[in-house]
Design a protein around this motif. Structure first.
Motif, PDB file in Angstrom:
ATOM      1  N   ARG A 150      -2.567  -3.218 -10.877  1.00 38.61           N
ATOM      2  CA  ARG A 150      -3.513  -3.119  -9.759  1.00 38.61           C
ATOM      3  C   ARG A 150      -3.715  -1.644  -9.482  1.00 38.61           C
ATOM      4  O   ARG A 150      -2.768  -0.913  -9.202  1.00 38.61           O
ATOM      5  CB  ARG A 150      -2.968  -3.813  -8.523  1.00 38.61           C
ATOM      6  CG  ARG A 150      -3.986  -3.802  -7.389  1.00 38.61           C
ATOM      7  CD  ARG A 150      -3.531  -4.640  -6.236  1.00 38.61           C
ATOM      8  NE  ARG A 150      -2.396  -4.015  -5.588  1.00 38.61           N
ATOM      9  CZ  ARG A 150      -1.566  -4.650  -4.765  1.00 38.61           C
ATOM     10  NH1 ARG A 150      -1.740  -5.927  -4.529  1.00 38.61           N
ATOM     11  NH2 ARG A 150      -0.579  -4.013  -4.192  1.00 38.61           N
ATOM     12  N   SER A 151      -4.961  -1.199  -9.567  1.00 37.62           N
ATOM     13  CA  SER A 151      -5.202   0.243  -9.468  1.00 37.62           C
ATOM     14  C   SER A 151      -5.120   0.734  -8.033  1.00 37.62           C
ATOM     15  O   SER A 151      -4.719   1.860  -7.788  1.00 37.62           O
ATOM     16  CB  SER A 151      -6.546   0.599 -10.081  1.00 37.62           C
ATOM     17  OG  SER A 151      -7.555  -0.173  -9.488  1.00 37.62           O
ATOM     18  N   LYS A 152      -5.517  -0.091  -7.062  1.00 37.75           N
ATOM     19  CA  LYS A 152      -5.251   0.270  -5.677  1.00 37.75           C
ATOM     20  C   LYS A 152      -5.220  -0.963  -4.792  1.00 37.75           C
ATOM     21  O   LYS A 152      -5.659  -2.033  -5.211  1.00 37.75           O
ATOM     22  CB  LYS A 152      -6.246   1.300  -5.149  1.00 37.75           C
ATOM     23  CG  LYS A 152      -7.698   0.910  -5.251  1.00 37.75           C
ATOM     24  CD  LYS A 152      -8.561   2.053  -4.738  1.00 37.75           C
ATOM     25  CE  LYS A 152     -10.036   1.731  -4.932  1.00 37.75           C
ATOM     26  NZ  LYS A 152     -10.921   2.787  -4.535  1.00 37.75           N
ATOM     27  N   ASN A 153      -4.727  -0.801  -3.583  1.00 44.02           N
ATOM     28  CA  ASN A 153      -4.619  -1.937  -2.672  1.00 44.02           C
ATOM     29  C   ASN A 153      -5.986  -2.568  -2.450  1.00 44.02           C
ATOM     30  O   ASN A 153      -6.980  -1.882  -2.323  1.00 44.02           O
ATOM     31  CB  ASN A 153      -4.042  -1.502  -1.322  1.00 44.02           C
ATOM     32  CG  ASN A 153      -2.552  -1.248  -1.447  1.00 44.02           C
ATOM     33  OD1 ASN A 153      -1.902  -1.773  -2.344  1.00 44.02           O
ATOM     34  ND2 ASN A 153      -2.016  -0.419  -0.542  1.00 44.02           N
ATOM     35  N   THR A 211       0.994   3.563 -16.703  1.00 42.68           N
ATOM     36  CA  THR A 211       0.651   4.195 -15.411  1.00 42.68           C
ATOM     37  C   THR A 211       0.956   5.688 -15.409  1.00 42.68           C
ATOM     38  O   THR A 211       1.205   6.284 -14.367  1.00 42.68           O
ATOM     39  CB  THR A 211       1.400   3.529 -14.217  1.00 42.68           C
ATOM     40  OG1 THR A 211       2.801   3.798 -14.347  1.00 42.68           O
ATOM     41  CG2 THR A 211       1.179   2.043 -14.178  1.00 42.68           C
ATOM     42  N   GLU A 254      -2.739   5.323 -12.930  1.00 40.79           N
ATOM     43  CA  GLU A 254      -3.633   4.172 -13.009  1.00 40.79           C
ATOM     44  C   GLU A 254      -3.250   3.066 -12.032  1.00 40.79           C
ATOM     45  O   GLU A 254      -4.039   2.158 -11.802  1.00 40.79           O
ATOM     46  CB  GLU A 254      -3.613   3.563 -14.425  1.00 40.79           C
ATOM     47  CG  GLU A 254      -4.211   4.440 -15.502  1.00 40.79           C
ATOM     48  CD  GLU A 254      -3.141   5.270 -16.212  1.00 40.79           C
ATOM     49  OE1 GLU A 254      -2.085   5.542 -15.602  1.00 40.79           O
ATOM     50  OE2 GLU A 254      -3.384   5.654 -17.363  1.00 40.79           O
ATOM     51  N   THR A 307      -0.813   1.022  -8.705  1.00 40.47           N
ATOM     52  CA  THR A 307       0.077   0.979  -7.543  1.00 40.47           C
ATOM     53  C   THR A 307       0.949  -0.275  -7.591  1.00 40.47           C
ATOM     54  O   THR A 307       1.810  -0.454  -6.750  1.00 40.47           O
ATOM     55  CB  THR A 307      -0.721   0.950  -6.229  1.00 40.47           C
ATOM     56  OG1 THR A 307      -1.588  -0.195  -6.258  1.00 40.47           O
ATOM     57  CG2 THR A 307      -1.566   2.201  -6.075  1.00 40.47           C
ATOM     58  N   SER A 308       0.693  -1.139  -8.562  1.00 40.62           N
ATOM     59  CA  SER A 308       1.491  -2.354  -8.668  1.00 40.62           C
ATOM     60  C   SER A 308       1.397  -2.884 -10.103  1.00 40.62           C
ATOM     61  O   SER A 308       0.364  -2.750 -10.748  1.00 40.62           O
ATOM     62  CB  SER A 308       0.971  -3.404  -7.683  1.00 40.62           C
ATOM     63  OG  SER A 308       1.548  -4.659  -7.958  1.00 40.62           O
TER      64      SER A 308
END
Lengths: 253, 95
Positions: free
Chosen positions: B14-17, B44, B48, B50-51
């Protein structure tokens, strides 16, 4: 290069040299890791540590009050002017030994950098804070591998025990203060090693016993890197690392 | 490099929330924890993600390419299924 330089300069060399020499050792693994994913993992760690070396050298160059730059500091000193820990110059033997050397280093450096974030020198505190997050990940990586190999097969366990027996002689050096550290600690720039000693040793012992390994007798403990008295291995590293700059000074690519 | 028998894992980042995890590739690892760590190192490195999710490749049930036409062809030329007649407010992103 050390003549007429401040104690702070020498202290920054200690931090930078330890990172640089370790990153050089680790870089020897590039392309030779046991599996692609771990080759990348170790190379990431290598580059983190090389980056840390650069920060310390850049700060040292600033502090030197001359027109030294980070490259000159790295490439134009002799082995007796290097202040790195003996542990990090020890040659790679195999994957297990590299993991163990990394684990010992990570136990120390995570504890040390955490304390260094409280340095009275704000630039040092800043670099320490940036570096400690990287090193905490390295610690996670090396302690996972230590556990895996220590609790793995009888062969992997034997390799880890043998590596521990070989490297244990270097485990005290980080917490034996050199004169520059004593002076830096008195100014609040460096941590007092007495205050981190217990945490470091606890951490070190915990991982080793979790991995089912036996802590060797202390025997003959080695030190001297901080004073520029190195094992024979450092000379070979420097010969390889420095020869291009020494042949073509100032060369860029 | 040795050849190895470690299982294959599919990696989702996941690239961002607020965004969904996306499939980015696969890798070998001995177990789930190592797979997440390997994914961190391989996928990452350039900020790239956050999860990270990993799943054993063998746990994925895929559609059979043999039935490709009966699965997917019927969706062709059904323009009324596309919500193209709505104006999307600017605030709605990632549609």
């Amino acid at each position: 290069m050390l003549e007429n330089k401040s104690t702070l300069f020498e202290y920054l060399l200690y931090l930078g040299d330890t990172s640089l020499i370790l990153s050089h050792r680790l870089s020897e693994w590039c392309g030779h890791g046991p599996i692609l994913e771990q080759d990348i993992a170790l190379t990431n760690i290598t580059l983190d540590i090389l980056g840390q070396a650069r920060f310390w050298y850049q700060l040292a160059a600033e502090e030197s009050d001359t027109n030294l730059d980070e490259d000159q500091i790295a490439y134009f000193r002799e082995s007796n002017e290097f202040r790195n820990l003996l542990l990090v110059e020890q040659p790679n033997v195999d994957w297990g030994q590299t993991v163990l050397r990394q684990y010992m280093y990570d136990c120390f450096i995570t504890t040390y950098l955490q304390a260094l974030t409280h340095s009275s020198d704000s630039k040092i505190a800043e670099i320490a804070l940036r570096s400690v997050h990287e090193s905490q990940y390295h610690y996670r990586w090396s302690s996972d591998w230590l556990l895996r190999l220590g609790q793995g097969t009888s062969e992997s366990k034997a390799i880890m025990q043998e590596s521990l027996n070989q490297l244990w002689r270097f485990h005290q050096e980080p917490i034996v203060a050199a004169s520059f550290e004593v002076e830096m600690a008195a100014q609040g720039i460096a941590p007092d090693l007495e205050t981190i000693k217990t945490e470091y040793l606890d951490k070190l012992h915990t991982g080793i016993s979790k991995a089912g390994l036996v802590v060797p007798d202390d025997g003959r403990l080695l030190a001297g890197g901080k004073q520029g008295v190195h094992t024979e291995h450092l000379g070979y590293i420097l010969a390889e690392m420095q020869h291009v700059q020494r042949t073509y000074p100032g060369l860029e690519w | 490099m040795s050849t190895n028998n470690w299982p294959l894992w599919e990696v989702f980042i996941r690239s961002k929330n607020g965004l969904q995890h996306r499939h980015v590739g696969s890798l070998h690892a001995s177990d789930a924890t190592t797979a997440v760590e390997n994914a961190r190192d391989v996928y990452t490195r350039r900020m790239e993600g956050t999860s990270i999710w990993v799943v054993r490749s063998e746990d994925i049930t895929a559609s059979d390419p043999q039935f490709k036409s009966e699965f997917f062809d019927p969706a062709e030329s059904k323009i009324y299924r596309h919500p193209t007649f709505f104006e999307l407010p600017d605030e709605v992103k990632h549609m």
